[in-house]
Design a protein around this motif. Structure first.
Motif, mmCIF file in Angstrom:
data_model
loop_
_atom_site.group_PDB
_atom_site.id
_atom_site.type_symbol
_atom_site.label_atom_id
_atom_site.label_comp_id
_atom_site.label_asym_id
_atom_site.label_seq_id
_atom_site.Cartn_x
_atom_site.Cartn_y
_atom_site.Cartn_z
ATOM 1 N N TYR A 111 7.082 -14.083 -5.558
ATOM 2 C CA TYR A 111 6.137 -13.407 -6.443
ATOM 3 C C TYR A 111 6.875 -12.510 -7.444
ATOM 4 O O TYR A 111 6.550 -12.487 -8.641
ATOM 5 N N ARG A 112 7.844 -11.737 -6.958
ATOM 6 C CA ARG A 112 8.581 -10.827 -7.848
ATOM 7 C C ARG A 112 9.275 -11.614 -8.963
ATOM 8 O O ARG A 112 9.246 -11.216 -10.133
ATOM 9 N N GLU A 113 9.902 -12.725 -8.600
ATOM 10 C CA GLU A 113 10.598 -13.531 -9.596
ATOM 11 C C GLU A 113 9.642 -14.116 -10.625
ATOM 12 O O GLU A 113 10.028 -14.388 -11.770
ATOM 13 N N ALA A 114 8.382 -14.288 -10.229
ATOM 14 C CA ALA A 114 7.374 -14.817 -11.148
ATOM 15 C C ALA A 114 6.662 -13.702 -11.915
ATOM 16 O O ALA A 114 5.744 -13.978 -12.702
ATOM 17 N N GLY A 115 7.052 -12.450 -11.688
ATOM 18 C CA GLY A 115 6.458 -11.333 -12.395
ATOM 19 C C GLY A 115 5.123 -10.885 -11.852
ATOM 20 O O GLY A 115 4.369 -10.182 -12.545
ATOM 21 N N LEU A 116 4.817 -11.242 -10.602
ATOM 22 C CA LEU A 116 3.556 -10.842 -9.984
ATOM 23 C C LEU A 116 3.730 -9.494 -9.281
ATOM 24 O O LEU A 116 4.780 -9.236 -8.687
ATOM 25 N N PRO A 117 2.715 -8.621 -9.314
ATOM 26 C CA PRO A 117 2.867 -7.258 -8.776
ATOM 27 C C PRO A 117 2.736 -7.212 -7.256
ATOM 28 O O PRO A 117 1.711 -7.606 -6.692
ATOM 29 N N VAL A 118 3.765 -6.728 -6.587
ATOM 30 C CA VAL A 118 3.753 -6.565 -5.137
ATOM 31 C C VAL A 118 4.272 -5.174 -4.790
ATOM 32 O O VAL A 118 4.983 -4.554 -5.573
ATOM 33 N N VAL A 119 3.922 -4.694 -3.592
ATOM 34 C CA VAL A 119 4.371 -3.370 -3.167
ATOM 35 C C VAL A 119 5.754 -3.457 -2.526
ATOM 36 O O VAL A 119 6.195 -4.530 -2.105
ATOM 37 N N ASP A 120 6.415 -2.318 -2.452
ATOM 38 C CA ASP A 120 7.726 -2.256 -1.808
ATOM 39 C C ASP A 120 7.578 -2.513 -0.312
ATOM 40 O O ASP A 120 6.599 -2.095 0.320
ATOM 41 N N SER A 121 8.557 -3.198 0.277
ATOM 42 C CA SER A 121 8.524 -3.486 1.707
ATOM 43 C C SER A 121 9.935 -3.690 2.224
ATOM 44 O O SER A 121 10.880 -3.867 1.447
ATOM 45 N N LEU A 122 10.078 -3.654 3.541
ATOM 46 C CA LEU A 122 11.356 -3.922 4.183
ATOM 47 C C LEU A 122 11.103 -4.474 5.573
ATOM 48 O O LEU A 122 10.020 -4.297 6.138
ATOM 49 N N ILE A 123 12.101 -5.163 6.105
ATOM 50 C CA ILE A 123 12.057 -5.685 7.468
ATOM 51 C C ILE A 123 12.906 -4.781 8.353
ATOM 52 O O ILE A 123 14.059 -4.472 8.016
ATOM 53 N N VAL A 124 12.331 -4.328 9.465
ATOM 54 C CA VAL A 124 13.058 -3.458 10.390
ATOM 55 C C VAL A 124 12.842 -3.946 11.818
ATOM 56 O O VAL A 124 11.891 -4.685 12.103
ATOM 57 N N ALA A 125 13.722 -3.546 12.698
ATOM 58 C CA ALA A 125 13.528 -3.826 14.116
ATOM 59 C C ALA A 125 12.273 -3.106 14.603
ATOM 60 O O ALA A 125 11.996 -1.972 14.205
ATOM 61 N N THR A 126 11.525 -3.759 15.462
ATOM 62 C CA THR A 126 10.278 -3.179 15.962
ATOM 63 C C THR A 126 10.538 -1.851 16.668
ATOM 64 O O THR A 126 9.760 -0.895 16.542
#
Length: 307
Positions: A111-126
């Protein structure tokens, strides 16, 4: 097995159930789709997807498979790969689009590469998400590869501690910025975005709000400004295309109406939307003039037209 048989009506196998966390939803969707397809004149066999699925499909020898599975294995590219191996036509998206859409991190990159608006996120250990704040509240914690709002936790602004995650959570989770405001969704059918629905609940649009009686209210079409409606239609169609979806998809949004267009964010795209007559995608199709049996028949004919 891939060719249309000599029967007067195509033979459709409806796949439902399966082993995912969304099994009960899929059983409901599958039963409703099978009923609608019979009303539309198709010969229908229903199969609850288990480990013997390849053998059962070989025995049934369908002209086309209606995929009414939800969640892991059913909409993440796994069953799609099996159907490709068996040279069976099937509804909805193929292997790559299904896998991309199910993986929230990968789809956000697209989505980001296509210029679509998304929120910040990250992957973390549970365990990290259980023991400390991975980002400043408010934020959302959820599995990276589940649907139907399974395993979603919201950590509010001013929370005393991190999310109290249940034991069912995977080893890693996605943590993303929480967007206040309104819940919107748009269905794409083929090359057309059908409309915008607003989902109204007393709280978060979680599993119970989605599937329990009275859990939510749908406003179709959404009572929103024209520029927000146009943006939802545009973003959903672009998301459908950049992921490589086919047939039908549904893209979900959060809109902070205090910020206008700048407050509209794309959350995720569902390649296997719920398929009961009152589910979001069929509601939008009905508002666009396509009743439930006609919608199911459209998906079958779309699949049959593919090589």
């Amino acid at each position: 097995m891939a060719g249309r048989s000599s029967r007067t009506a195509p033979h459709v196998v409806v796949l439902k159930g399966g082993p995912s966390a969304e099994r009960e939803v899929s059983l409901s969707s599958g039963a409703e789709c099978a009923k609608a397809l019979r009303q539309a004149g198709y010969e229908v066999t229903e199969i609850d997807a288990g480990q013997d699925l390849p053998a059962r499909l070989a025995e049934a020898a369908p002209d086309v498979v209606f995929n009414a599975l939800h969640g892991r294995w059913g909409e993440d590219g796994c069953v799609q790969g099996m159907l490709e191996w068996l040279k069976l036509r099937y509804t909805h998206s193929g292997v790559l689009a299904s896998a991309l859409a199910m993986d929230k991190t990968r789809s956000k990159q697209v989505y980001r590469e296509a210029g679509l608006p998304v929120v910040d996120s990250l992957i973390v250990a549970t365990e990290t998400a259980r023991s400390s704040h991975p980002m400043a509240p408010p934020y959302v914690v959820k599995p990276n590869a589940e649907g139907s709002s399974v395993g979603i936790y919201i950590v509010r602004d001013g929370a005393n501690g991190p999310a109290q995650l249940g034991a069912q959570m995977p080893a890693e989770v996605m943590v993303e910025t929480y967007v206040p405001g309104r819940e919107l969704t748009t269905t794409v059918l083929g090359d057309r975005a059908l409309g915008v629905t607003e989902i109204i609940t007393d709280g978060w649009y979680d599993y119970d709000a989605k599937y329990k009686t009275g859990g939510s209210r749908h406003v179709v079409p959404a009572e929103i400004p024209d520029d927000i409606s146009a943006a939802c239609l545009d973003y959903a169609l672009r998301a459908h295309r950049v992921l490589g979806c086919r047939g039908m998809s549904r893209t979900d949004f959060r809109w902070d109406d205090s910020r206008g267009l700048a407050g509209l964010y794309l959350l995720e795209t569902n390649t296997q939307p719920g398929m009961t007559p009152t589910s979001l995608a069929p509601e939008q199709a009905a508002a666009a003039g396509l009743d439930f049996p006609a919608l199911c028949a459209w998906l079958i004919e779309d699949a049959l037209c593919r090589a």
